[in-house]
Design an enzyme around this catalytic site. Sequence first.
Site, PDB file in Angstrom:
ATOM      1  N   SER A 121       5.831  -0.278   2.601  1.00 49.39           N
ATOM      2  CA  SER A 121       4.488  -0.274   2.010  1.00 49.39           C
ATOM      3  C   SER A 121       3.568   0.692   2.748  1.00 49.39           C
ATOM      4  O   SER A 121       3.658   0.843   3.963  1.00 49.39           O
ATOM      5  CB  SER A 121       3.900  -1.687   2.081  1.00 49.39           C
ATOM      6  N   GLN A 142       6.260   3.688  -0.203  1.00 50.26           N
ATOM      7  CA  GLN A 142       5.337   3.309  -1.289  1.00 50.26           C
ATOM      8  C   GLN A 142       3.964   3.884  -0.995  1.00 50.26           C
ATOM      9  O   GLN A 142       3.428   3.724   0.090  1.00 50.26           O
ATOM     10  CB  GLN A 142       5.261   1.784  -1.411  1.00 50.26           C
ATOM     11  N   TYR A 144      -0.108   4.275  -1.863  1.00 47.94           N
ATOM     12  CA  TYR A 144      -1.401   4.002  -2.488  1.00 47.94           C
ATOM     13  C   TYR A 144      -2.228   5.259  -2.298  1.00 47.94           C
ATOM     14  O   TYR A 144      -2.297   5.796  -1.182  1.00 47.94           O
ATOM     15  CB  TYR A 144      -2.102   2.823  -1.813  1.00 47.94           C
ATOM     16  N   THR A 170       2.526   3.644  -6.581  1.00 46.11           N
ATOM     17  CA  THR A 170       2.049   2.428  -7.244  1.00 46.11           C
ATOM     18  C   THR A 170       0.875   2.762  -8.149  1.00 46.11           C
ATOM     19  O   THR A 170      -0.138   3.293  -7.688  1.00 46.11           O
ATOM     20  CB  THR A 170       1.670   1.366  -6.197  1.00 46.11           C
ATOM     21  N   LYS A 245       5.797   3.340 -10.045  1.00 44.36           N
ATOM     22  CA  LYS A 245       5.976   1.884  -9.923  1.00 44.36           C
ATOM     23  C   LYS A 245       4.820   1.153 -10.599  1.00 44.36           C
ATOM     24  O   LYS A 245       3.676   1.250 -10.167  1.00 44.36           O
ATOM     25  CB  LYS A 245       6.026   1.495  -8.444  1.00 44.36           C
ATOM     26  N   HIS A 269       3.781  -5.875 -10.216  1.00 46.02           N
ATOM     27  CA  HIS A 269       3.278  -6.087  -8.863  1.00 46.02           C
ATOM     28  C   HIS A 269       3.491  -7.556  -8.434  1.00 46.02           C
ATOM     29  O   HIS A 269       2.656  -8.151  -7.768  1.00 46.02           O
ATOM     30  CB  HIS A 269       1.781  -5.723  -8.808  1.00 46.02           C
ATOM     31  N   GLY A 301      10.289  -8.059  -9.831  1.00 44.42           N
ATOM     32  CA  GLY A 301       9.480  -9.173 -10.346  1.00 44.42           C
ATOM     33  C   GLY A 301      10.347 -10.380 -10.672  1.00 44.42           C
ATOM     34  O   GLY A 301      11.046 -10.389 -11.690  1.00 44.42           O
TER      35      GLY A 301
HETATM   36  C1  FNR Z   1       3.514  -6.890  -2.890  1.00 46.98           C
HETATM   37  N1  FNR Z   1       3.686  -5.781  -3.701  1.00 46.98           N
HETATM   38  C2  FNR Z   1       3.277  -4.547  -3.256  1.00 46.98           C
HETATM   39  N2  FNR Z   1       3.462  -3.442  -4.028  1.00 46.98           N
HETATM   40  C3  FNR Z   1       3.107  -2.229  -3.599  1.00 46.98           C
HETATM   41  O1  FNR Z   1       3.287  -1.251  -4.321  1.00 46.98           O
HETATM   42  N3  FNR Z   1       2.530  -2.077  -2.365  1.00 46.98           N
HETATM   43  C4  FNR Z   1       2.307  -3.119  -1.538  1.00 46.98           C
HETATM   44  O2  FNR Z   1       1.805  -2.956  -0.433  1.00 46.98           O
HETATM   45  C5  FNR Z   1       2.676  -4.417  -1.989  1.00 46.98           C
HETATM   46  N4  FNR Z   1       2.453  -5.506  -1.205  1.00 46.98           N
HETATM   47  C6  FNR Z   1       2.884  -6.746  -1.635  1.00 46.98           C
HETATM   48  C7  FNR Z   1       2.735  -7.839  -0.805  1.00 46.98           C
HETATM   49  C8  FNR Z   1       3.223  -9.077  -1.197  1.00 46.98           C
HETATM   50  C9  FNR Z   1       3.075 -10.243  -0.275  1.00 46.98           C
HETATM   51  C10 FNR Z   1       3.865  -9.223  -2.449  1.00 46.98           C
HETATM   52  C11 FNR Z   1       4.420 -10.549  -2.884  1.00 46.98           C
HETATM   53  C12 FNR Z   1       3.991  -8.142  -3.273  1.00 46.98           C
HETATM   54  C13 FNR Z   1       4.454  -5.880  -4.971  1.00 46.98           C
HETATM   55  C14 FNR Z   1       5.939  -5.721  -4.672  1.00 46.98           C
HETATM   56  O3  FNR Z   1       6.233  -4.397  -4.345  1.00 46.98           O
HETATM   57  C15 FNR Z   1       6.809  -6.095  -5.873  1.00 46.98           C
HETATM   58  O4  FNR Z   1       6.364  -5.413  -7.009  1.00 46.98           O
HETATM   59  C16 FNR Z   1       6.848  -7.595  -6.149  1.00 46.98           C
HETATM   60  O5  FNR Z   1       6.786  -8.332  -4.956  1.00 46.98           O
HETATM   61  C17 FNR Z   1       8.118  -7.960  -6.893  1.00 46.98           C
HETATM   62  O6  FNR Z   1       8.093  -9.292  -7.309  1.00 46.98           O
HETATM   63  P1  FNR Z   1       8.785 -10.501  -6.500  1.00 46.98           P
HETATM   64  O7  FNR Z   1      10.183 -10.096  -6.120  1.00 46.98           O
HETATM   65  O8  FNR Z   1       7.916 -10.768  -5.305  1.00 46.98           O
HETATM   66  O9  FNR Z   1       8.735 -11.593  -7.501  1.00 46.98           O
END
Ligand code: FNR
Length: 383
Positions: A121, A142, A144, A170, A245, A269, A301
Amino acid sequence: QSGEGFVAASQAIMAETVTNVSEYQAIAKQKLPKMAYDYYASGAEDEWTLKENREAFSRILFRPRILIDVSTIDMTTSVLGMKISMPIMISPTAFQKMAHPEGEYATARAASAAGTVMTLSSWATSSVEEVASTGPGIRFFQLYVYKDRKVVEQLVRRAEKAGFKAIALTVDTPRLGRREADIKNRFVLPPGLTLKNFEGLNLGTMDQANDSGLASYVAGQIDRTLSWKDVKWLQSITTMPILVKGVITAEDARLAVHSGAAGIIVSNHGARQLDYVPATISALEEVVTAAQGRIPVYLDGGVRRGTDVFKALALGASGVFIGRPVVFALAAEGEAGVRNVLRMMREEFELTMALGGCTKLSDITRNHIFTEGDRLGRPLPRM
Ligand code: FNR
């Protein structure tokens, strides 16, 4: 029994009794401070999509094939031309040191040991250089996009130099989704942790706010003007391939192809941004159809079982990513937990392939499953 003895005993029991990746959530809930656990677990607003991300998988059923020699199963594949051991990779999740002191280091080592990809991240509590120093491994970064594009350029260059192999851009976060637990808890990073990639740029800390400190940070720093032309801009500052993403419609899949993206990640997300979007597994097929095989489509997801991985591949995904199970396993038992998550997912997926009559990924077809749409009147799968 002493406190330490109790912890050791409960950890020993845990390692024996965790039989699927979802079980780490309850252990993490016990171990973590409420503010940290709630940040990891929560979704946006009513959390309808959070529940739906799981439930939609449960409405897809199998049409397994029998009497096929499944004595050897090959799960290997490649992503953007790089070989990996299985089509199961790690999504970017922020602030992993809040779950365990080794945080992103532990995740990087576990992914590398399993022969698969870790996505780091932007908001990691370890820098790109620190994660690279853990040893070899295929890693994506990843991104931002901050208002200050100089910051973005610097960071992308650093990731490239540190050996990261792709950017996961993202695109679903012009503003942070409304996560009410974080608002109630007035979420901020615990003392001692920073957004390590931004430390030298005076953007590494998050101030306490009247609501979610992270939502305020995003409102201050993240570029709400981000648009498709910026995908081109990103291509002009890096040679790393770009995965977009956060696509969940056919329209945006077509735009992603035209923008020169190397691939799409169908993602909502983890249900943390716009509530009442469909489950990613429900949106996957339209995105795959629109991409017309021109670029690979991945999904994250709610992936918690080997059967979920099989279903995603049957609907045309080239691979999947997992998010929350990694942070919950980190909280429970650090690197060993993440290794265990990847091992269990791998073993379940291998078993699903065997019981479904598939010996390699290309054997998995649309005819191996039927969806609700199929039941509601779409003709039976073509034979
Ligand atoms: C995320 N996700 C996420 N996505 C991203 O692009 N940058 C980020 O910093 C984060 N941080 C983040 C923190 C936490 C605690 C969660 C739960 C999710 C989204 C992540 O990349 C992803 O899309 C989802 O977590 C996928 O779904 P599941 O496997 O958690 O159900």
